[in-house]
Write a protein that holds these residues in place. Structure first.
Motif, PDB file in Angstrom:
ATOM      1  N   ARG B  55       2.564   1.735  -0.842  1.00 44.94           N
ATOM      2  CA  ARG B  55       1.617   0.801  -1.168  1.00 44.94           C
ATOM      3  C   ARG B  55       0.935   1.014  -2.537  1.00 44.94           C
ATOM      4  N   PRO B  56       0.124  -0.171  -3.113  1.00 45.57           N
ATOM      5  CA  PRO B  56      -0.533   0.226  -4.443  1.00 45.57           C
ATOM      6  C   PRO B  56      -1.368   1.511  -4.605  1.00 45.57           C
ATOM      7  N   ASP B  57      -1.933   1.812  -3.204  1.00 46.24           N
ATOM      8  CA  ASP B  57      -2.991   3.178  -3.333  1.00 46.24           C
ATOM      9  C   ASP B  57      -1.952   4.462  -3.110  1.00 46.24           C
ATOM     10  N   PRO B 152       9.120  -3.503  -4.325  1.00 47.31           N
ATOM     11  CA  PRO B 152       8.909  -4.499  -3.370  1.00 47.31           C
ATOM     12  C   PRO B 152       7.538  -5.041  -3.497  1.00 47.31           C
ATOM     13  N   PRO B 153       7.084  -6.308  -3.156  1.00 48.67           N
ATOM     14  CA  PRO B 153       5.804  -6.694  -3.599  1.00 48.67           C
ATOM     15  C   PRO B 153       5.028  -6.002  -2.491  1.00 48.67           C
ATOM     16  N   ALA B 154       3.545  -5.948  -2.867  1.00 52.79           N
ATOM     17  CA  ALA B 154       2.513  -5.072  -1.836  1.00 52.79           C
ATOM     18  C   ALA B 154       2.516  -5.496  -0.699  1.00 52.79           C
ATOM     19  N   ALA B 155       2.273  -4.680   0.269  1.00 51.04           N
ATOM     20  CA  ALA B 155       2.297  -4.982   1.601  1.00 51.04           C
ATOM     21  C   ALA B 155       0.969  -5.669   1.947  1.00 51.04           C
ATOM     22  N   SER B 156       0.981  -6.349   2.986  1.00 51.97           N
ATOM     23  CA  SER B 156      -0.189  -6.854   3.729  1.00 51.97           C
ATOM     24  C   SER B 156      -0.518  -5.700   4.784  1.00 51.97           C
TER      25      SER B 156
END
Ligand code: SF4
Ligand code: SF4
Ligand code: SF4
Ligand code: SF4
Ligand code: FES
Lengths: 539, 162
Positions: B55-57, B152-156
């Protein structure tokens, strides 16, 4: 007009199949009798009928609207159809509504694999949601009690849990609160869902809204295999399904048994599956100073045989009522035929606090079975205090114990050390094992094909998980190996053969065989089935 | 006699191919590459060493759903789950090990993953090692691998689905 006596049976057709059921039966139950399955969420056999989920709608001839099968009663000549286009459309619509705000958390949801929403989606909805708005978000993963986590988003508000607490536990700790898409299940402010039977709500929750904090995330349900078994927590002997994976027990689920526990288990018993895994003795062991060192099984058997040969005439025998009837019978035959001992001491776990639902004071599952066998074989039975006294005044030199459990509330239990030699067939490295000199690992109920008898005299089967993480053996096997070392003929072909010999020798089990004992158990000869008030809400 | 003639014929065929392949490589369509002097570029869908995306974090996207472990035909994925401190993600892998030596490089784990959390887009082979244990790739090692393609796109949060 004369009033006709109420008919004993009502005849109706369900999906073109003729059914005959007593009047007052619900359509859903009547359908079960002819093998028609009607999907349902809120209906539970042992709870009152709420009829709030509408999943069970069926078409009844001459009725203008669809009828909820869980609530509608049968009538003479009724024609019920459960697969018409109208019914299918209703089922699809109900499912679509349920999914409107449902998070579809399946990847992180413990219920996945045993979830009714998942199953019914595949079976009855089969179409993607047309809902385009934002879903309503609600509280997730709230610990609402010591054992339970509640997820408001996943809850379908079937109120099974609410009804269980109010009607069976008789302690209404849960209630639906809020309105519309904000409603959820809640405890009263400041209260917890902490009733000692609360984990049953997890069992009956059809979705992943209530999950067990103890089981959460440990295992995915589809890895688990089932073994029909019983809870060994107390002498009620509730029917359970033991779920296991690769030799590790993961949980007990209640198995429906109208003779014992209906659909319920107490929390202490349910969590007792852990004793199948914990502190197990994996290999034979012998005492060297203060330590118990691992030993080959054959060597342990040889030493046991030698000791018993040498000390003949000064041997005491103890048995724990946690062991199966097969093990108990083998031990008592071993005593009578080979050791010439006619006395036996019953050990086992200490009593615990009973309650008025299921839990009994005797925390051992097979005291009745062992007593019946002892009586038939003419063995004198003494309690654990007599055993301690015998150790204190040196009544005999060697103790042979099958099952290591002892009441942990008696400090004098350490006096069992005073026996010169203690040979123990131990399940766990606890109890008599701690004072033992020679230990052979004993298979627990979940590793044996056997039987146990509950306090009321119901003989029930226990079945093995099929894979073991230890080298534990049943006592009948270990004892026949020991006898072999004593140059004595004492053999059984297998668990079925032990039980066959047992059924021949003990009238209580007369005429039974492993194969003949049904899933609900069989009453022993002379056991009077007790007057039992079912733990079900009367309809 | 016929036996010897037929055998000779066979040897002739083999020899002809041998000579052709050694002396006139391009024309014979031989594809052997003189590795490591020459290296081929892999296609973008080449299945290389696994990685766990983040994830972004920086935390793993994986929610420990066990789909990959379930689908893996070589039983080479081992996961242990735990509670995540983030209430909306709820579940995360405490232990995530892939035995690259057992992996049959089928890519089914990538297909099965609902979170785009496991990928085989690193474009490298598992490097050689001297012991079997060194082929057990742990969670943090798998997370340190870089993808060759786009991220990959950032996850929800968690497993939420619309
Ligand atoms: S309750 Fe859990 S498993 Fe069932 S559909 Fe919802 S998220 Fe999926
Ligand atoms: S928590 Fe489960 S049992 Fe209770 S109302 Fe919600 S879905 Fe039904
Ligand atoms: S009542 Fe006894 S047998 Fe039943 S679940 Fe509880 S401990 Fe087990
Ligand atoms: S399938 Fe994806 S999210 Fe699920 S455990 Fe494997 S890597 Fe994690
Ligand atoms: S099962 Fe009939 S309405 Fe819920």
């Amino acid at each position: 007009m004369t009033t006709a006596a109420a008919p004993k049976e009502v005849t109706l057709t369900i999906d073109e199949r003729p059914a005959k059921v007593p009047p007052g039966t619900t359509i859903l139950e009547a359908a079960k009798t002819v093998g028609v399955r009607i999907p349902h969420f809120c209906y539970h056999k042992c709870l009152s009928i709420a009829a709030n989920c509408r999943m069970c709608l069926v078409e009844v001839e001459k009725s203008p609207k669809l009828v909820p099968a869980c609530h509608g009663r049968v009538a003479e000549g009724m024609v019920v159809r459960t697969t018409t286009p109208k019914v299918k459309k209703a089922q699809q619509a109900v499912m679509e509504f349920l999914f409107i705000n449902h998070p579809v958390d399946c990847p992180i949801c413990d219920q996945a694999g045993e979830c009714k929403l998942q199953d019914y989606f595949m079976e009855f909805q089969k179409q993607l949601s047309r809902f385009k708005e934002e879903k309503v978000e609600k509280a997730k993963a709230q610990p609402i009690g010591p054992y339970i986590v509640y997820d408001a988003e996943r809850c379908i508000l079937c109120t099974r849990c609410v009804r269980f607490m109010a009607e069976i536990a008789k302690d209404p700790q849960l209630a639906p609160v809020g309105r519309g898409d904000r409603s959820c299940i809640s405890t009263a402010p400041g209260r917890k869902l902490d009733h000692p039977y609360s984990l049953n709500t997890v069992d009956i929750c059809p979705v992943g809204a209530l999950t067990s904090r103890e089981f959460r995330f440990k295992m995915r349900t589809w890895f688990l295999s089932n073994a029909d078994s019983i809870c060994t927590g107390c002498s009620r002997g509730c029917s359970v399904v033991l779920q296991h994976h690769q030799g590790t027990a993961h949980r007990y689920l209640a198995r429906e048994n109208p003779l014992v526990n209906d659909s319920w288990l107490c929390d202490d018993g349910r969590l007792g599956y852990r004793r199948i895994n914990d502190h197990r003795l994996k290999d034979a062991a012998e005492r060297k100073g203060n330590e118990m060192l691992t030993l080959a099984y054959d060597e342990a058997v040889k030493q046991a045989g030698q000791t018993l040969l040498e000390d003949r005439g000064s041997i005491g025998v103890a048995i724990s009522p946690q062991v199966t009837c097969e093990d108990a019978f083998a031990l008592m035959r071993f005593c009578a035929d080979i050791l010439g001992v006619r006395e036996i001491h019953l050990t086992g776990r200490a009593d615990w606090a009973p309650d008025n639902l299921l839990k009994r004071a005797d925390a051992n599952p097979n005291r009745r079975g062992i007593s019946e066998i002892a009586a038939a074989l003419g063995m004198k039975v003494f309690d654990v205090h007599a055993l301690i006294k015998a150790a204190q005044n040196g009544a005999f030199e060697t103790l042979l114990a099958v099952g290591a459990d002892v009441p942990d509330d008696i400090p004098e239990i350490l006096d069992l050390k005073k026996f010169e030699t203690v040979i123990v067939l131990a399940e766990r490295t606890r109890g008599i094992f701690e004072v033992g000199d020679l230990a052979i690992p004993l298979a627990v109920h979940a590793e044996q094909d056997g039987t146990m008898v509950n306090a009321e005299g119901l003989v029930q089967r226990v079945r093995p998980m099929g894979r073991q993480k230890n080298r534990a053996v049943p006592a009948w096997k270990a004892l026949s190996d020991v006898a072999g070392r004593m140059e004595r003929e004492f053999r059984f072909a297998g668990p079925d053969a032990v039980f066959a010999a047992l059924a021949e020798a003990v009238p209580f089990f007369g005429g039974m065989s492993h194969a003949s004992i049904p899933a609900h158990g069989a009453w022993g000869a002379g056991a009077a089935p007790p007057e039992r008030k079912p733990l079900c809400t009367p309809r | 006699m016929k036996y010897y003639i037929d055998t000779l014929k066979g040897v002739m065929v083999t020899t002809r191919h041998l000579v052709k392949n050694v002396l006139r490589r391009e024309k014979a369509g031989v594809v052997t590459v003189e590795y490591p002097e020459k290296k081929l570029t892999y296609r973008p869908n080449f299945r290389g060493l696994h990685r766990l995306t983040r994830r972004p974090d920086g935390t793993p996207k994986c929610v420990a759903c066990f789909m990959c472990e379930t689908v893996c035909p070589a039983y080479c994925i081992h996961i242990e789950a735990e509670e995540s401190p983030d209430g909306r993600i709820e579940k995360r892998p405490k232990v995530f090990v892939i035995d690259e030596l057992r992996c049959v490089v089928c890519g089914l784990c990538v297909e099965a993953c609902p979170e785009d959390a496991i990928r085989m887009d690193t474009a490298v082979h598992p490097p050689p090692a001297t012991g079997r244990d060194e082929f057990l790739y742990e969670r943090d090692v798998l997370m340190s691998h870089k993808g060759a393609g786009p991220e990959p796109p950032a996850a929800s949060g968690g497993g939420r689905r619309r």
